[in-house]
Design a protein around this motif. Structure first.
Motif, PDB file in Angstrom:
ATOM      1  N   PHE A 102      47.444  -3.996  78.499  1.00 14.53           N
ATOM      2  CA  PHE A 102      47.921  -2.655  78.143  1.00 14.53           C
ATOM      3  C   PHE A 102      48.546  -1.989  79.371  1.00 14.53           C
ATOM      4  O   PHE A 102      48.033  -2.151  80.476  1.00 14.53           O
ATOM      5  CB  PHE A 102      46.753  -1.786  77.656  1.00 14.53           C
ATOM      6  CG  PHE A 102      46.462  -1.928  76.192  1.00 14.53           C
ATOM      7  CD1 PHE A 102      46.682  -0.875  75.321  1.00 14.53           C
ATOM      8  CD2 PHE A 102      45.963  -3.130  75.669  1.00 14.53           C
ATOM      9  CE1 PHE A 102      46.405  -0.994  73.966  1.00 14.53           C
ATOM     10  CE2 PHE A 102      45.697  -3.251  74.324  1.00 14.53           C
ATOM     11  CZ  PHE A 102      45.922  -2.192  73.470  1.00 14.53           C
ATOM     12  N   THR A 103      49.618  -1.247  79.163  1.00  8.37           N
ATOM     13  CA  THR A 103      50.211  -0.529  80.296  1.00  8.37           C
ATOM     14  C   THR A 103      49.665   0.881  80.336  1.00  8.37           C
ATOM     15  O   THR A 103      49.089   1.362  79.353  1.00  8.37           O
ATOM     16  CB  THR A 103      51.739  -0.453  80.175  1.00  8.37           C
ATOM     17  OG1 THR A 103      52.036   0.278  78.987  1.00  8.37           O
ATOM     18  CG2 THR A 103      52.361  -1.828  80.104  1.00  8.37           C
ATOM     19  N   GLU A 104      49.895   1.556  81.443  1.00  6.97           N
ATOM     20  CA  GLU A 104      49.399   2.917  81.619  1.00  6.97           C
ATOM     21  C   GLU A 104      50.020   3.837  80.565  1.00  6.97           C
ATOM     22  O   GLU A 104      49.349   4.699  80.000  1.00  6.97           O
ATOM     23  CB  GLU A 104      49.754   3.396  83.026  1.00  6.97           C
ATOM     24  CG  GLU A 104      48.801   4.437  83.534  1.00  6.97           C
ATOM     25  CD  GLU A 104      49.086   4.791  84.984  1.00  6.97           C
ATOM     26  OE1 GLU A 104      49.445   3.895  85.753  1.00  6.97           O
ATOM     27  OE2 GLU A 104      48.951   5.974  85.307  1.00  6.97           O
ATOM     28  N   SER A 105      51.308   3.625  80.290  1.00  5.19           N
ATOM     29  CA  SER A 105      51.968   4.524  79.336  1.00  5.19           C
ATOM     30  C   SER A 105      51.445   4.289  77.908  1.00  5.19           C
ATOM     31  O   SER A 105      51.348   5.216  77.115  1.00  5.19           O
ATOM     32  CB  SER A 105      53.483   4.353  79.394  1.00  5.19           C
ATOM     33  OG  SER A 105      53.838   3.045  79.026  1.00  5.19           O
ATOM     34  N   GLU A 106      51.088   3.058  77.595  1.00 11.19           N
ATOM     35  CA  GLU A 106      50.532   2.788  76.260  1.00 11.19           C
ATOM     36  C   GLU A 106      49.216   3.527  76.085  1.00 11.19           C
ATOM     37  O   GLU A 106      48.925   4.084  75.035  1.00 11.19           O
ATOM     38  CB  GLU A 106      50.303   1.285  76.083  1.00 11.19           C
ATOM     39  CG  GLU A 106      51.504   0.544  75.534  1.00 11.19           C
ATOM     40  CD  GLU A 106      51.211  -0.944  75.408  1.00 11.19           C
ATOM     41  OE1 GLU A 106      51.226  -1.433  74.276  1.00 11.19           O
ATOM     42  OE2 GLU A 106      50.947  -1.592  76.434  1.00 11.19           O
ATOM     43  N   ILE A 107      48.416   3.509  77.148  1.00  9.52           N
ATOM     44  CA  ILE A 107      47.113   4.166  77.077  1.00  9.52           C
ATOM     45  C   ILE A 107      47.282   5.681  77.002  1.00  9.52           C
ATOM     46  O   ILE A 107      46.615   6.357  76.212  1.00  9.52           O
ATOM     47  CB  ILE A 107      46.225   3.745  78.274  1.00  9.52           C
ATOM     48  CG1 ILE A 107      45.752   2.308  78.020  1.00  9.52           C
ATOM     49  CG2 ILE A 107      45.033   4.667  78.441  1.00  9.52           C
ATOM     50  CD1 ILE A 107      45.055   1.657  79.173  1.00  9.52           C
ATOM     51  N   SER A 108      48.202   6.230  77.755  1.00  9.58           N
ATOM     52  CA  SER A 108      48.375   7.686  77.675  1.00  9.58           C
ATOM     53  C   SER A 108      48.993   8.080  76.328  1.00  9.58           C
ATOM     54  O   SER A 108      48.749   9.172  75.819  1.00  9.58           O
ATOM     55  CB  SER A 108      49.188   8.222  78.854  1.00  9.58           C
ATOM     56  OG  SER A 108      50.433   7.589  78.909  1.00  9.58           O
ATOM     57  N   LEU A 151      48.116   6.739  73.554  1.00 13.20           N
ATOM     58  CA  LEU A 151      46.946   6.807  72.681  1.00 13.20           C
ATOM     59  C   LEU A 151      46.226   8.135  72.858  1.00 13.20           C
ATOM     60  O   LEU A 151      45.768   8.745  71.898  1.00 13.20           O
ATOM     61  CB  LEU A 151      45.988   5.659  73.000  1.00 13.20           C
ATOM     62  CG  LEU A 151      46.385   4.297  72.434  1.00 13.20           C
ATOM     63  CD1 LEU A 151      45.451   3.226  72.967  1.00 13.20           C
ATOM     64  CD2 LEU A 151      46.332   4.312  70.915  1.00 13.20           C
ATOM     65  N   TYR A 152      46.145   8.574  74.099  1.00  9.71           N
ATOM     66  CA  TYR A 152      45.485   9.845  74.385  1.00  9.71           C
ATOM     67  C   TYR A 152      46.209  10.978  73.660  1.00  9.71           C
ATOM     68  O   TYR A 152      45.592  11.829  73.017  1.00  9.71           O
ATOM     69  CB  TYR A 152      45.480  10.091  75.900  1.00  9.71           C
ATOM     70  CG  TYR A 152      44.911  11.436  76.289  1.00  9.71           C
ATOM     71  CD1 TYR A 152      43.528  11.651  76.315  1.00  9.71           C
ATOM     72  CD2 TYR A 152      45.750  12.494  76.625  1.00  9.71           C
ATOM     73  CE1 TYR A 152      43.013  12.878  76.664  1.00  9.71           C
ATOM     74  CE2 TYR A 152      45.238  13.736  76.971  1.00  9.71           C
ATOM     75  CZ  TYR A 152      43.869  13.917  76.998  1.00  9.71           C
ATOM     76  OH  TYR A 152      43.353  15.125  77.334  1.00  9.71           O
ATOM     77  N   ARG A 153      47.540  10.955  73.745  1.00 14.39           N
ATOM     78  CA  ARG A 153      48.326  12.005  73.085  1.00 14.39           C
ATOM     79  C   ARG A 153      48.147  11.954  71.573  1.00 14.39           C
ATOM     80  O   ARG A 153      48.061  12.969  70.908  1.00 14.39           O
ATOM     81  CB  ARG A 153      49.807  11.860  73.454  1.00 14.39           C
ATOM     82  CG  ARG A 153      50.144  12.460  74.813  1.00 14.39           C
ATOM     83  CD  ARG A 153      51.637  12.621  74.977  1.00 14.39           C
ATOM     84  NE  ARG A 153      52.344  11.353  74.856  1.00 14.39           N
ATOM     85  CZ  ARG A 153      52.499  10.478  75.865  1.00 14.39           C
ATOM     86  NH1 ARG A 153      51.997  10.738  77.049  1.00 14.39           N
ATOM     87  NH2 ARG A 153      53.155   9.359  75.690  1.00 14.39           N
ATOM     88  N   GLN A 154      48.057  10.717  71.054  1.00 10.78           N
ATOM     89  CA  GLN A 154      47.883  10.552  69.611  1.00 10.78           C
ATOM     90  C   GLN A 154      46.570  11.202  69.149  1.00 10.78           C
ATOM     91  O   GLN A 154      46.529  11.897  68.133  1.00 10.78           O
ATOM     92  CB  GLN A 154      47.867   9.064  69.283  1.00 10.78           C
ATOM     93  CG  GLN A 154      48.139   8.747  67.814  1.00 10.78           C
ATOM     94  CD  GLN A 154      48.045   7.247  67.557  1.00 10.78           C
ATOM     95  OE1 GLN A 154      48.290   6.437  68.460  1.00 10.78           O
ATOM     96  NE2 GLN A 154      47.702   6.889  66.347  1.00 10.78           N
ATOM     97  N   ALA A 155      45.500  10.977  69.909  1.00  9.58           N
ATOM     98  CA  ALA A 155      44.194  11.562  69.575  1.00  9.58           C
ATOM     99  C   ALA A 155      44.266  13.085  69.614  1.00  9.58           C
ATOM    100  O   ALA A 155      43.702  13.790  68.778  1.00  9.58           O
ATOM    101  CB  ALA A 155      43.138  11.057  70.542  1.00  9.58           C
ATOM    102  N   LEU A 156      45.014  13.585  70.603  1.00 11.86           N
ATOM    103  CA  LEU A 156      45.178  15.025  70.765  1.00 11.86           C
ATOM    104  C   LEU A 156      45.875  15.630  69.545  1.00 11.86           C
ATOM    105  O   LEU A 156      45.448  16.648  68.996  1.00 11.86           O
ATOM    106  CB  LEU A 156      46.008  15.283  72.028  1.00 11.86           C
ATOM    107  CG  LEU A 156      45.704  16.540  72.824  1.00 11.86           C
ATOM    108  CD1 LEU A 156      44.275  16.513  73.318  1.00 11.86           C
ATOM    109  CD2 LEU A 156      46.657  16.650  74.004  1.00 11.86           C
TER     110      LEU A 156
END
Lengths: 300, 129
Positions: B106-112, B114-119
């Motif tokens: 996973f790349t850093e942008s993929e993980i962030s 996901l964070y935005r999606q949860a938000l």
């Protein structure tokens, strides 16, 4: 509500029930499980005051049950095969129950009759097995008992009726704290229905507990270690009821708290770690295995 | 309002407490909102009323809900403290998952992302009811 203390019942030298104690609180639904011939029915019949205990006491709300009509008026025992008088109809049985149980509710009877859609004028002997069970339950609940004792009640009922009856019992428990004691072999049903269970074997009680506590107290662990030596180290610190090896994956049944077990395994950082709660069926089989009663892989 | 999986190995009362917690955290259940009565929920789900009572007691002990004598159970306002212990647990859990994600590339942008999606999901949950 129900207190059984050190009860024994002996038939021709055989101890059907052996020094057994059991407590059921008011408003609880208690499931009595056990191997075949464990003495469940004998225990229920002793509790219902049909048998006189050879030792110990059986009390309901602090009063001994045997030969006490006042106490028996507060409970109903439903045997494993429903009994009705010859030629009886639901209506005639209702009149009989009404004459014996002072708390009989005509309103409840009418409601239940509408719900079960049974013809009160038809002869009960012409009903199917499942319909006879429904009729027996209808009559039992119309008596408004404080305690309902049922021996193998789920046999012969279709899934819709089972659900209906479950709901009915839950309602009685929630509304007026009916106490229910059920014996059964159908563990799936017991699992959905009861909040407390007791497992009997050879006249004794093996385990007696809150169902959720029982389930959260025993876990199934599937694990693949990084090093074989880790297994031995873990096995010495955990209380392991059962172990199996399937290739590099090991299966353990471990007693104890989920957190503690999980931590103990995580220390070794295994490749695979799965922690599952046990089903009641698995608990039953492992407990029985512990008591020397297990399924043998027999090929005849 | 709840769906339970009776075939699951997870004890019913645990499923219930988890479900309610989830609904509170996602803002589907709001502070001071009344929970269904034990009786109603029991007949709705065909679940033993004692099990529901137990789940409610556990939720109350953990501070997610409060009960008023004779009125029922209500959602408690979120408290910072019980968030703290929850956060600590979540952190270790996240770290474990993150390690797995890194391993799987996973790349850093993929993980962030996901964070935005949860938000976004949480915002939507709040605007809905």
């Amino acid at each position: 509500m129900i207190e059984i203390r050190g009860v024994s019942k002996i038939f021709q030298g055989d101890k059907a029930v052996d020094q057994l104690s059991l407590t059921v609180h008011k408003g609880a639904i208690y499931g009595l499980l056990g191997s075949n011939g464990a003495g469940k029915t004998t225990l229920l019949k002793t509790l219902a005051g049909i048998y006189r205990p050879d030792a110990g006491t059986v009390k309901l709300g602090g009063q001994p049950v045997y030969e006490s009509p006042e106490v028996k008026r507060r409970m109903i025992f439903m045997p494993d095969s429903p009994y009705f008088f010859p030629q009886a109809t639901i209506r005639s049985m209702a009149a009989f129950y009404k004459s014996i149980y002072p708390d009989w509710s005509q309103k409840r009877y009418d409601e239940l009759l509408a719900m079960f859609r049974l013809d009160p004028r038809r002869k009960l002997s012409r009903f199917s097995k499942g319909m006879q069970r429904q009729a027996a339950l209808l009559l039992a609940l119309s008596c408004r008992p404080e305690v309902l004792i049922m021996d193998e009640p789920i046999d012969g009922l279709d899934p819709v009726m089972r659900r209906q009856i479950k709901n009915l019992l839950f309602q009685e428990v929630a509304e007026r704290e009916l106490t229910v004691l059920i014996s059964s072999h159908n563990l799936r049903e017991i699992e959905d229905l009861c909040d407390h269970v007791g497992i009997m074997h050879e006249g004794r009680m093996l385990v007696e507990k809150d169902l959720d506590d029982l389930k959260s107290d025993t876990h199934k662990v599937q694990v693949a270690f990084r090093d074989e030596r880790h297994a031995a180290a873990l096995e010495s610190i955990l209380q392991i009821l059962h172990r199996e090896e399937r290739g590099s994956v090991r299966l353990y049944i471990v007693k104890g708290e989920r957190e503690r077990i999980s931590q103990a395994f995580h220390v070794y950082d295994p490749y695979v770690l799965d922690l599952l709660p046990l089903t009641l069926e698995e608990i039953f089989i492992y407990e029985m295995g512990g008591a020397g009663y297990d399924a043998q892989p027999i090929i005849l | 309002m709840f769906e339970l999986d009776v075939r699951s190995r997870k004890p019913i009362y645990e499923q219930l407490t988890d479900k309610v917690k989830e609904m509170i955290m996602h803002g589907i259940l709001r502070a001071d909102e009344q929970l269904p009565s034990v009786r109603a929920l029991s007949s709705q789900l065909t679940v033993n009323p004692n099990t529901i009572q137990k789940a409610y007691r556990e939720l109350e002990r953990e501070g997610y809900i409060y009960s008023l004598q004779g009125k029922g159970n209500f959602v408690a306002a979120m408290q910072q403290e019980h968030n703290e212990s929850k956060r600590a647990g979540l952190k270790t859990e996240l770290l474990r998952l993150m390690a797995e994600a890194v391993y799987l590339g996973f790349t850093e942008s993929e993980i962030s992302a996901l964070y935005r999606q949860a938000l976004d999901q949480r915002r939507e949950g709040n605007s809905h009811d």
